[in-house]
Write an enzyme that holds these catalytic residues in place. Structure first.
Site, short mmCIF file in Angstrom:
data_model
loop_
_atom_site.label_atom_id
_atom_site.label_comp_id
_atom_site.label_asym_id
_atom_site.label_seq_id
_atom_site.Cartn_x
_atom_site.Cartn_y
_atom_site.Cartn_z
CE1 TYR A 1 -4.18 0.75 -0.37
CE2 TYR A 1 -4.52 -1.10 0.66
CZ TYR A 1 -4.99 -0.19 -0.03
OH TYR A 1 -6.39 -0.32 -0.31
CG ASP B 1 -7.51 10.77 -24.05
OD1 ASP B 1 -6.60 9.99 -24.11
OD2 ASP B 1 -8.68 10.32 -24.02
C1 LIG Z 1 -8.27 3.90 -24.87
C2 LIG Z 1 -8.61 5.06 -24.80
C3 LIG Z 1 -8.98 5.70 -23.13
C4 LIG Z 1 -9.33 4.62 -22.05
O1 LIG Z 1 -8.31 3.85 -21.97
P1 LIG Z 1 -8.52 2.93 -20.70
O2 LIG Z 1 -7.46 2.33 -20.12
O3 LIG Z 1 -9.27 1.45 -21.46
O4 LIG Z 1 -9.41 3.17 -19.68
C5 LIG Z 1 -9.29 7.13 -23.34
N1 LIG Z 1 -9.27 7.85 -24.32
C6 LIG Z 1 -9.02 7.47 -25.42
C7 LIG Z 1 -8.84 8.57 -26.66
C8 LIG Z 1 -8.72 6.19 -25.73
O5 LIG Z 1 -8.47 5.66 -27.02
#
Ligand SMILES: *Cc1c(COP(=O)(O)O)cnc(C)c1O
Length: 416
Positions: free
Chosen positions: A46, A197
């Site tokens: 942890y 993102d």
């Molecule tokens: C894959 C993806 C995510 C999320 O990823 P996880 O690890 O599956 O939660 C977020 N944003 C975009 C643009 C993605 O392609």
């Protein structure tokens, strides 16, 4: 392993991965070193909090692991701040929104059917319940368009502009987006922040083969398991040190509890692997393979998106008169794994779709060459047009992957 049921399933899954051609654009294979870290005793610890400020004792070595991961992430992406704790890309996005927004704030995000992620305002995701999402479209050709984006910024006055997608096959002009946001902010009553993102393209960014969004955005989120080729997990980066505290507390304690330090160790290894010249060579090959497969399908008269990254979209409805759902099943039956995907202007439902998303990050890790990427286009085309028997195609898939690397023993050179 003492559990026979699970042991058998692990063996079968490794066999499935080794015997198939993996073309799901969001998948990849990490090194054995990364998998060893993930299976390590760090999982027993942890470590709520951050290095040097933990809520638990015994974090002497854990702190060093996380510090290495942070330091290497900052170096890899040339940025001032990194948080390596998000359990996944979705968790990273949840924390990023919380760090920048208040509930009810407005987010301008891409129309979901054109390649956005569920966490970018889908009605089935937490994101749409907490924040007010509005959506900008692509232009008629299915490309991002800075003039359209600026128009929507001026019209909607959002608190946050969101870029970065799951199924967008072209390069993204982050610098141009920054300029449009700045121009909008100069006369807007609501200052708009910029979030990227980069979950899908993080490996391309790391290799220096596209614009680095960290140079332009206020905050950048990512996964670590897609083109970055690491363990399954998330990541948040920024050059705005004034946001560091907010981001840290949005990850822990707001959206998560104890960090997965065994995964963070895997991330640290990945960030060093990705600094090696071999990673850049790999990523160039991914882009080349993707383009070669796209271009061969086009040469055969099929409708494809074109590509400037690690993926492209094949319009199977127009090319073969079948849905993405059926195309995915047909290819799976000969050992090629893909996923159905909405395409620009899709008329079918999300569980049917007119398209198929095809990516080469995983296959290239196993050693897929440009010539093989062209052959794969042939296998896909022959399967979906039913011009060869499934037995014949299965045999050809089998023959190709028998020359590829074993997913269980992959290792990559480390950077400096
Ligand atoms: C894959 C993806 C995510 C999320 O990823 P996880 O690890 O599956 O939660 C977020 N944003 C975009 C643009 C993605 O392609």
């Amino acid at each position: 392993m003492n559990d026979q049921a699970i042991a058998n399933l692990l063996t079968l899954e490794a066999k499935r991965q080794n015997e198939g051609i993996e073309l799901i654009a969001s998948e990849n294979y990490p090194s054995k070193s990364v998998r060893e870290a993930q299976g390590s005793i760090l999982t027993a610890k942890y470590a709520e909090g951050y290095p040097q400020r933990r809520y638990y004792g015994g974090c002497e070595y854990i702190d060093k692991v996380e510090e290495l991961a942070i330091e290497r992430a900052k170096r890899l992406f040339s940025c001032a701040y990194a948080n390596v704790q998000p359990h996944s890309g979705s968790q990273a996005n949840a924390a990023a929104y919380h760090a920048l927004l208040r509930p009810g704030d407005k987010v301008l995000s891409l129309v979901l059917n054109d390649g956005g992620h569920l966490t970018h305002g889908s009605p089935v995701s937490f994101s749409s319940a907490t924040y007010h999402f509005v959506f900008y479209p692509l232009n008629d050709k299915g490309h991002l368009d800075l003039d359209i984006i600026e128009k929507w910024l001026d019209q909607e006055n959002p608190n946050l502009f969101l870029a970065g997608y799951s199924a967008y096959p072209y390069a993204i002009d982050f610098k141009g987006m920054r300029e449009r946001i700045d121009r909008h902010n100069a006369h807007s009553p609501t200052p708009c922040l910029f979030m990227v993102d980069m979950a899908h393209i993080a490996g391309i960014v790391a290799a220096g083969l596209c614009q680095n969004p960290v140079d332009y955005a206020d905050i950048v989120t990512s996964t670590t398991h897609k083109t970055l080729r690491g363990p399954r997990g998330g990541l948040i980066l920024s050059n705005r040190l004034d946001l560091a505290k907010k981001i840290d507390s949005a990850v822990f304690p707001y959206t998560q509890g104890g960090p997965l330090e065994h995964v963070i160790a895997g991330k640290a290894i990945t960030f060093l692997e990705d600094q090696s010249p071999a990673f850049k060579t790999y990523m160039k090959q991914v882009l080349e393979n993707t383009k070669a497969c796209n271009d061969e399908l086009a040469r055969r008269g099929r409708i494809v998106s074109g590509t400037e990254n690690h993926l492209f979209l094949l319009n199977v409805l127009e090319s073969y008169g079948i849905s993405g759902k059926v195309a995915q099943q047909e290819l799976e039956s000969i050992g090629i794994t893909t996923n159905k995907n909405m395409i620009h202007g899709d008329t079918l439902k999300p569980n049917e779709t007119s398209g198929l998303r095809i990516g080469f990050a995983a296959a290239t890790t196993r050693g897929c060459t440009k010539e093989e990427a062209i052959q794969i286009a042939g296998l896909i085309d022959d399967c979906l047009s039913k011009s060869k028997s499934k037995e014949q195609l299965k045999e050809e898939v089998h023959h190709m992957v028998s020359g590829w690397k074993d997913v269980m023993t992959l290792e990559f050179p480390m950077g400096e």
